[in-house]
Design a protein around this motif. Structure first.
Motif, PDB file in Angstrom:
ATOM      1  N   ALA A  26       0.769  -0.981  -0.095  1.00 26.20           N
ATOM      2  CA  ALA A  26      -0.105  -0.052  -0.057  1.00 26.20           C
ATOM      3  C   ALA A  26       0.637   1.303  -0.059  1.00 26.20           C
ATOM      4  O   ALA A  26       0.371   2.287  -0.701  1.00 26.20           O
ATOM      5  CB  ALA A  26      -0.996   0.216   1.081  1.00 26.20           C
ATOM      6  N   GLU A  27       2.062   1.290   0.740  1.00 25.16           N
ATOM      7  CA  GLU A  27       2.863   2.383   0.790  1.00 25.16           C
ATOM      8  C   GLU A  27       4.038   2.453  -0.023  1.00 25.16           C
ATOM      9  O   GLU A  27       4.437   3.692  -0.236  1.00 25.16           O
ATOM     10  CB  GLU A  27       3.190   2.797   2.229  1.00 25.16           C
ATOM     11  N   ILE A  28       4.715   1.535  -0.211  1.00 26.24           N
ATOM     12  CA  ILE A  28       5.954   1.395  -0.906  1.00 26.24           C
ATOM     13  C   ILE A  28       5.804   1.328  -2.530  1.00 26.24           C
ATOM     14  O   ILE A  28       6.395   2.017  -3.198  1.00 26.24           O
ATOM     15  CB  ILE A  28       7.172   0.348  -0.319  1.00 26.24           C
ATOM     16  N   LEU A  29       5.235   0.182  -2.713  1.00 24.29           N
ATOM     17  CA  LEU A  29       5.092  -0.262  -4.267  1.00 24.29           C
ATOM     18  C   LEU A  29       4.330   0.700  -5.220  1.00 24.29           C
ATOM     19  O   LEU A  29       5.143   1.109  -6.146  1.00 24.29           O
ATOM     20  CB  LEU A  29       4.446  -1.621  -4.341  1.00 24.29           C
ATOM     21  N   PRO A  30       3.257   1.311  -4.559  1.00 21.47           N
ATOM     22  CA  PRO A  30       2.863   2.298  -5.469  1.00 21.47           C
ATOM     23  C   PRO A  30       4.016   3.684  -5.777  1.00 21.47           C
ATOM     24  O   PRO A  30       3.855   4.255  -6.923  1.00 21.47           O
ATOM     25  CB  PRO A  30       1.575   2.881  -4.736  1.00 21.47           C
ATOM     26  N   VAL A  31       4.524   4.201  -5.017  1.00 18.41           N
ATOM     27  CA  VAL A  31       5.314   5.192  -5.309  1.00 18.41           C
ATOM     28  C   VAL A  31       6.660   4.579  -6.127  1.00 18.41           C
ATOM     29  O   VAL A  31       6.895   5.429  -7.181  1.00 18.41           O
ATOM     30  CB  VAL A  31       6.258   5.611  -3.812  1.00 18.41           C
ATOM     31  N   TRP A  32       7.053   3.485  -5.802  1.00 18.87           N
ATOM     32  CA  TRP A  32       8.178   3.106  -6.726  1.00 18.87           C
ATOM     33  C   TRP A  32       7.715   2.832  -8.294  1.00 18.87           C
ATOM     34  O   TRP A  32       8.360   3.037  -9.385  1.00 18.87           O
ATOM     35  CB  TRP A  32       8.923   1.542  -6.103  1.00 18.87           C
ATOM     36  N   ARG A  33       6.385   2.554  -8.523  1.00 19.12           N
ATOM     37  CA  ARG A  33       6.035   2.303  -9.799  1.00 19.12           C
ATOM     38  C   ARG A  33       5.512   3.726 -10.426  1.00 19.12           C
ATOM     39  O   ARG A  33       5.544   3.638 -11.775  1.00 19.12           O
ATOM     40  CB  ARG A  33       4.541   1.640  -9.637  1.00 19.12           C
ATOM     41  N   ARG A  34       5.823   4.711  -9.817  1.00 21.72           N
ATOM     42  CA  ARG A  34       5.892   5.888 -10.357  1.00 21.72           C
ATOM     43  C   ARG A  34       6.981   6.683 -11.014  1.00 21.72           C
ATOM     44  O   ARG A  34       6.941   7.959 -11.578  1.00 21.72           O
ATOM     45  CB  ARG A  34       5.005   7.163  -9.533  1.00 21.72           C
ATOM     46  N   PHE A  35       8.028   5.938 -10.851  1.00 21.20           N
ATOM     47  CA  PHE A  35       9.393   6.639 -11.146  1.00 21.20           C
ATOM     48  C   PHE A  35       9.372   6.475 -12.836  1.00 21.20           C
ATOM     49  O   PHE A  35       9.074   5.488 -13.228  1.00 21.20           O
ATOM     50  CB  PHE A  35      10.464   5.883 -10.702  1.00 21.20           C
ATOM     51  N   PRO A  36       9.673   7.400 -13.336  1.00 23.09           N
ATOM     52  CA  PRO A  36       9.821   7.564 -14.863  1.00 23.09           C
ATOM     53  C   PRO A  36      10.749   6.703 -15.396  1.00 23.09           C
ATOM     54  O   PRO A  36      11.953   6.753 -14.681  1.00 23.09           O
ATOM     55  CB  PRO A  36      10.198   9.235 -15.013  1.00 23.09           C
ATOM     56  N   GLY A  37      10.444   6.171 -16.457  1.00 25.50           N
ATOM     57  CA  GLY A  37      11.388   5.064 -17.189  1.00 25.50           C
ATOM     58  C   GLY A  37      11.302   3.952 -16.829  1.00 25.50           C
ATOM     59  O   GLY A  37      11.721   2.851 -17.399  1.00 25.50           O
ATOM     60  N   ALA A  38      10.731   3.423 -15.368  1.00 23.49           N
ATOM     61  CA  ALA A  38      10.578   2.199 -14.990  1.00 23.49           C
ATOM     62  C   ALA A  38       9.928   1.146 -15.850  1.00 23.49           C
ATOM     63  O   ALA A  38       8.684   1.610 -16.300  1.00 23.49           O
ATOM     64  CB  ALA A  38      10.260   2.066 -13.596  1.00 23.49           C
ATOM     65  N   LEU A  39      10.160   0.187 -16.473  1.00 27.61           N
ATOM     66  CA  LEU A  39       9.499  -0.777 -16.991  1.00 27.61           C
ATOM     67  C   LEU A  39       8.466  -1.588 -16.213  1.00 27.61           C
ATOM     68  O   LEU A  39       7.297  -1.728 -16.673  1.00 27.61           O
ATOM     69  CB  LEU A  39      10.304  -1.814 -17.881  1.00 27.61           C
ATOM     70  N   ALA A  40       8.918  -2.045 -15.017  1.00 27.83           N
ATOM     71  CA  ALA A  40       8.285  -2.703 -14.222  1.00 27.83           C
ATOM     72  C   ALA A  40       8.757  -2.861 -12.841  1.00 27.83           C
ATOM     73  O   ALA A  40       9.915  -2.531 -12.576  1.00 27.83           O
ATOM     74  CB  ALA A  40       8.126  -4.186 -14.858  1.00 27.83           C
ATOM     75  N   VAL A  41       7.976  -3.014 -11.697  1.00 28.05           N
ATOM     76  CA  VAL A  41       8.198  -3.009 -10.455  1.00 28.05           C
ATOM     77  C   VAL A  41       7.859  -4.149  -9.913  1.00 28.05           C
ATOM     78  O   VAL A  41       6.500  -4.914  -9.937  1.00 28.05           O
ATOM     79  CB  VAL A  41       7.792  -1.806  -9.709  1.00 28.05           C
ATOM     80  N   HIS A  42       8.575  -5.159  -9.308  1.00 27.78           N
ATOM     81  CA  HIS A  42       8.466  -6.381  -8.649  1.00 27.78           C
ATOM     82  C   HIS A  42       8.696  -6.428  -7.121  1.00 27.78           C
ATOM     83  O   HIS A  42       9.628  -5.907  -6.806  1.00 27.78           O
ATOM     84  CB  HIS A  42       9.304  -7.682  -9.360  1.00 27.78           C
ATOM     85  N   VAL A  43       7.954  -7.168  -6.374  1.00 32.37           N
ATOM     86  CA  VAL A  43       8.051  -7.384  -4.908  1.00 32.37           C
ATOM     87  C   VAL A  43       8.036  -8.676  -4.580  1.00 32.37           C
ATOM     88  O   VAL A  43       7.097  -9.513  -4.935  1.00 32.37           O
ATOM     89  CB  VAL A  43       7.083  -6.299  -3.957  1.00 32.37           C
ATOM     90  N   THR A  44       8.764  -9.555  -3.949  1.00 33.05           N
ATOM     91  CA  THR A  44       8.900 -10.864  -3.782  1.00 33.05           C
ATOM     92  C   THR A  44       9.223 -11.088  -2.279  1.00 33.05           C
ATOM     93  O   THR A  44       9.735 -10.319  -1.531  1.00 33.05           O
ATOM     94  CB  THR A  44      10.047 -11.639  -4.262  1.00 33.05           C
ATOM     95  N   PHE A  45       8.079 -11.591  -1.566  1.00 33.44           N
ATOM     96  CA  PHE A  45       8.161 -11.820  -0.289  1.00 33.44           C
ATOM     97  C   PHE A  45       8.628 -13.210   0.108  1.00 33.44           C
ATOM     98  O   PHE A  45       7.847 -14.072  -0.585  1.00 33.44           O
ATOM     99  CB  PHE A  45       6.733 -11.772   0.665  1.00 33.44           C
ATOM    100  N   ALA A  85       8.823   6.622   1.705  1.00 34.95           N
ATOM    101  CA  ALA A  85       7.818   5.674   1.947  1.00 34.95           C
ATOM    102  C   ALA A  85       8.368   4.233   2.425  1.00 34.95           C
ATOM    103  O   ALA A  85       8.119   3.796   3.318  1.00 34.95           O
ATOM    104  CB  ALA A  85       7.147   5.449   0.495  1.00 34.95           C
ATOM    105  N   THR A  86       9.723   4.025   1.791  1.00 33.58           N
ATOM    106  CA  THR A  86      10.499   2.892   2.364  1.00 33.58           C
ATOM    107  C   THR A  86      10.938   3.000   3.460  1.00 33.58           C
ATOM    108  O   THR A  86      10.619   1.940   4.601  1.00 33.58           O
ATOM    109  CB  THR A  86      11.559   2.549   1.296  1.00 33.58           C
ATOM    110  N   GLU A  87      11.394   3.837   4.076  1.00 31.72           N
ATOM    111  CA  GLU A  87      11.965   4.256   5.476  1.00 31.72           C
ATOM    112  C   GLU A  87      10.799   4.151   6.451  1.00 31.72           C
ATOM    113  O   GLU A  87      11.050   3.652   7.429  1.00 31.72           O
ATOM    114  CB  GLU A  87      12.865   5.477   5.577  1.00 31.72           C
ATOM    115  N   GLY A  88       9.648   4.871   6.030  1.00 26.14           N
ATOM    116  CA  GLY A  88       8.589   4.896   6.940  1.00 26.14           C
ATOM    117  C   GLY A  88       8.010   3.381   7.194  1.00 26.14           C
ATOM    118  O   GLY A  88       7.832   3.066   8.440  1.00 26.14           O
ATOM    119  N   VAL A  89       7.872   2.516   6.297  1.00 22.70           N
ATOM    120  CA  VAL A  89       7.540   1.347   6.587  1.00 22.70           C
ATOM    121  C   VAL A  89       8.502   0.484   7.436  1.00 22.70           C
ATOM    122  O   VAL A  89       8.331  -0.248   8.277  1.00 22.70           O
ATOM    123  CB  VAL A  89       7.213   0.392   5.260  1.00 22.70           C
ATOM    124  N   LEU A  90       9.976   0.646   6.874  1.00 26.53           N
ATOM    125  CA  LEU A  90      10.847  -0.248   7.582  1.00 26.53           C
ATOM    126  C   LEU A  90      10.875   0.127   8.993  1.00 26.53           C
ATOM    127  O   LEU A  90      11.099  -0.644  10.002  1.00 26.53           O
ATOM    128  CB  LEU A  90      12.284   0.019   6.922  1.00 26.53           C
TER     129      LEU A  90
END
Length: 111
Positions: A26-45, A85-90
């Motif tokens: 909810a907090e990290i992934l949406p921000v990373w996906r907004r970065f210009p030029g990124a083709l895809a963002v993946h998260v693995t738990f 966002a990342t530091e807040g969650v961590l």
């Protein structure tokens, strides 16, 4: 294609795994996906690990078309939002550190 990985080495606070995962989505992934030029963002738990191996409960990966785009991202102002966002969650759910790795071991055909 280049993939930049952020490997989260450490542990999620006891009893907080599901809350950690929800916050990442909810907090990290949406921000990373907004970065210009990124083709895809993946998260693995990661649920399991080899005995004695470091624990990586989260791996975040961003696919980029080339190294120049990665370099531009590293200097882009929106990166501050992603870091915040990342530091807040961590700070709420995680004890450990982040390793950043870049690999060029992928091919990419946009057609």
């Amino acid at each position: 294609m280049i993939t930049r990985y952020a490997l989260f080495e450490g542990t999620v606070h006891p009893g907080q795994t599901e809350a950690f995962r929800a916050a990442v989505l909810a907090e990290i992934l949406p921000v990373w996906r907004r970065f210009p030029g990124a083709l895809a963002v993946h998260v693995t738990f990661a649920d399991d690990r080899d005995e004695g191996a470091p624990e990586f409960p989260l791996i975040l990966a961003i696919d980029w078309p080339d190294r120049a785009t990665v370099d531009a991202f590293l200097d882009h102002p929106i990166r501050k939002e992603g870091r915040a966002a990342t530091e807040g969650v961590l700070s709420r759910f995680f004890t450990g550190r982040i390793h950043h790795h870049v690999t060029t071991a992928h091919s990419f055909d946009p057609t």
